[in-house]
Enzyme design. Sequence first.
Site, PDB file in Angstrom:
ATOM      1  N   GLU A  33      24.920  -7.210  -8.715  1.00 43.41           N
ATOM      2  CA  GLU A  33      26.160  -6.890  -8.004  1.00 43.41           C
ATOM      3  C   GLU A  33      26.943  -8.172  -7.694  1.00 43.41           C
ATOM      4  O   GLU A  33      28.163  -8.229  -7.859  1.00 43.41           O
ATOM      5  CB  GLU A  33      25.824  -6.136  -6.720  1.00 43.41           C
ATOM      6  CG  GLU A  33      27.005  -5.862  -5.810  1.00 43.41           C
ATOM      7  CD  GLU A  33      26.628  -5.971  -4.348  1.00 43.41           C
ATOM      8  OE1 GLU A  33      27.289  -6.739  -3.633  1.00 43.41           O
ATOM      9  OE2 GLU A  33      25.682  -5.284  -3.929  1.00 43.41           O
ATOM     10  N   HIS A  34      26.242  -9.217  -7.253  1.00 38.73           N
ATOM     11  CA  HIS A  34      26.905 -10.507  -7.000  1.00 38.73           C
ATOM     12  C   HIS A  34      27.490 -11.090  -8.284  1.00 38.73           C
ATOM     13  O   HIS A  34      28.618 -11.594  -8.298  1.00 38.73           O
ATOM     14  CB  HIS A  34      25.892 -11.512  -6.428  1.00 38.73           C
ATOM     15  CG  HIS A  34      25.622 -11.366  -4.974  1.00 38.73           C
ATOM     16  ND1 HIS A  34      25.677 -12.417  -4.086  1.00 38.73           N
ATOM     17  CD2 HIS A  34      25.271 -10.283  -4.232  1.00 38.73           C
ATOM     18  CE1 HIS A  34      25.383 -12.005  -2.866  1.00 38.73           C
ATOM     19  NE2 HIS A  34      25.111 -10.708  -2.934  1.00 38.73           N
ATOM     20  N   HIS A  74      20.729  -5.882  -6.716  1.00 39.16           N
ATOM     21  CA  HIS A  74      21.603  -6.536  -5.752  1.00 39.16           C
ATOM     22  C   HIS A  74      22.148  -7.854  -6.312  1.00 39.16           C
ATOM     23  O   HIS A  74      23.333  -8.171  -6.151  1.00 39.16           O
ATOM     24  CB  HIS A  74      20.828  -6.780  -4.449  1.00 39.16           C
ATOM     25  CG  HIS A  74      21.540  -7.670  -3.482  1.00 39.16           C
ATOM     26  ND1 HIS A  74      21.194  -8.987  -3.307  1.00 39.16           N
ATOM     27  CD2 HIS A  74      22.583  -7.433  -2.656  1.00 39.16           C
ATOM     28  CE1 HIS A  74      21.993  -9.522  -2.396  1.00 39.16           C
ATOM     29  NE2 HIS A  74      22.841  -8.610  -1.979  1.00 39.16           N
ATOM     30  N   GLU A 134      21.094 -15.360   1.997  1.00 32.65           N
ATOM     31  CA  GLU A 134      21.308 -13.996   2.471  1.00 32.65           C
ATOM     32  C   GLU A 134      19.983 -13.381   2.920  1.00 32.65           C
ATOM     33  O   GLU A 134      19.912 -12.678   3.930  1.00 32.65           O
ATOM     34  CB  GLU A 134      21.956 -13.145   1.377  1.00 32.65           C
ATOM     35  CG  GLU A 134      22.374 -11.765   1.828  1.00 32.65           C
ATOM     36  CD  GLU A 134      23.051 -10.935   0.752  1.00 32.65           C
ATOM     37  OE1 GLU A 134      23.349  -9.758   1.024  1.00 32.65           O
ATOM     38  OE2 GLU A 134      23.278 -11.452  -0.368  1.00 32.65           O
TER      39      GLU A 134
END
Length: 421
Positions: free
Chosen positions: A51-52, A48, A129
């Site tokens: 991905e950022h 994840h 997040e």
Amino acid sequence: MSTYELHTLDNGLRVLLAPMPQATSVTCMIMLAAGSRYETRETNGIAHFAEHMFFKGTERRPTARDIGTEVDGIGGEFNAFTGKEYTGYYVKCAAEFRNTALDVLVDMLRNSKFADEEIEREKGVIVEEMNMYYDTPRDFIGGVYDQLLYGDQPLGWDIIGRKETVRGAKRDTFLGYTGRWYKPERMVVGLGGNVGGDAVAKVEELLGDLDAADTGEPPPAELPNGDGPRLKIHHKQSDQAHLCLGVPSYPLKHPDRYSLQLLATVLGTGMSSRLFTEVRERRGLAYYVFATNYSYTDAGSLYSQAGVDINRAGEAVETIVRELRRIADEPVESKELEKSRNLAKGRFLLQLESPQGMIMFGLRREVLEGETIDPQELLEGLDAVTAEDIQRVAQDVIGGNGLNLALIGPFEDAEKFEQLL
């Protein structure tokens, strides 16, 4: 004529096209068979986080603003998503700009800098997040349920990772993960909508020189012992309790996949479903309640999720358990079966109306199962399901397994919930 066209480059990379000539837009997407289950305990969250980082700048487009400006300049939308078994990156734009969209996507995936200062800055974003995720019980309850069901293995870990692994990530952590898994054999480029006549040649130009590599596979899931009921409570002061209650089910390619889908539809899809009727309309126990089946390549679970009145959580659990037992004990009546069949087919067809929905369906099948079916095949699979099929599958997955209950709320007494299971 098939809905999809599949092409394979010499290096093993696949290109999937879903031509919709009437469309004026195109969705360009790169999906990889790599997600959070491909991590180790020390790198949990890196899929994840990576991905950022792919949006943070390349040599040709040095900053996130440069990438954003170029996509905005063609009137496009772009984003990405990380699951446990796949990751996707996409740009949606007017068809005339498809080559620019592909160029931006490939540049991000091949040439991202993973600059140390950007990594350190983004750690704060990821932690916030996480805080949002943990503070949103409707989202976090799924993670609690996965922990209960799969335990300490990648399918049981949160996709977003843990704060200590995110804070400990270095440039080499990203390069190690992407260098292992972001290879042609795991990569499918998809275009849906007005795809043009030279899409495959463009992908060949951009990605045809990637070296083929055998990546191997992640460890298989260790499936839970389904004999007895299990309970996990995440204690949190709140005004509403959130729960997931379910059982292990089937992996993606199971021959009874469509029977299982209709079983979940009868139980908890739509405002006329059994759970919506019993839990919300008749008893007023919840604002939202649904049931679904979620399958991985080698595991799966049928479960119900709801946000319920804290003081009546026991009654909600009891009601959901009763509906699970009933669908295993009694055949679904023909009128209810046809309504649920039409609902499942209708929701699927609505998904396929957009270029993004059409290519997402094809890519998920191709990436996770190694084959893309024509949508008509899925509709025919649903049409073939009988009431006897649903009851047989219900008896197998519900009658053959102990129930699993995950709860978020201010609960101290686990025993009363264990008795309800």
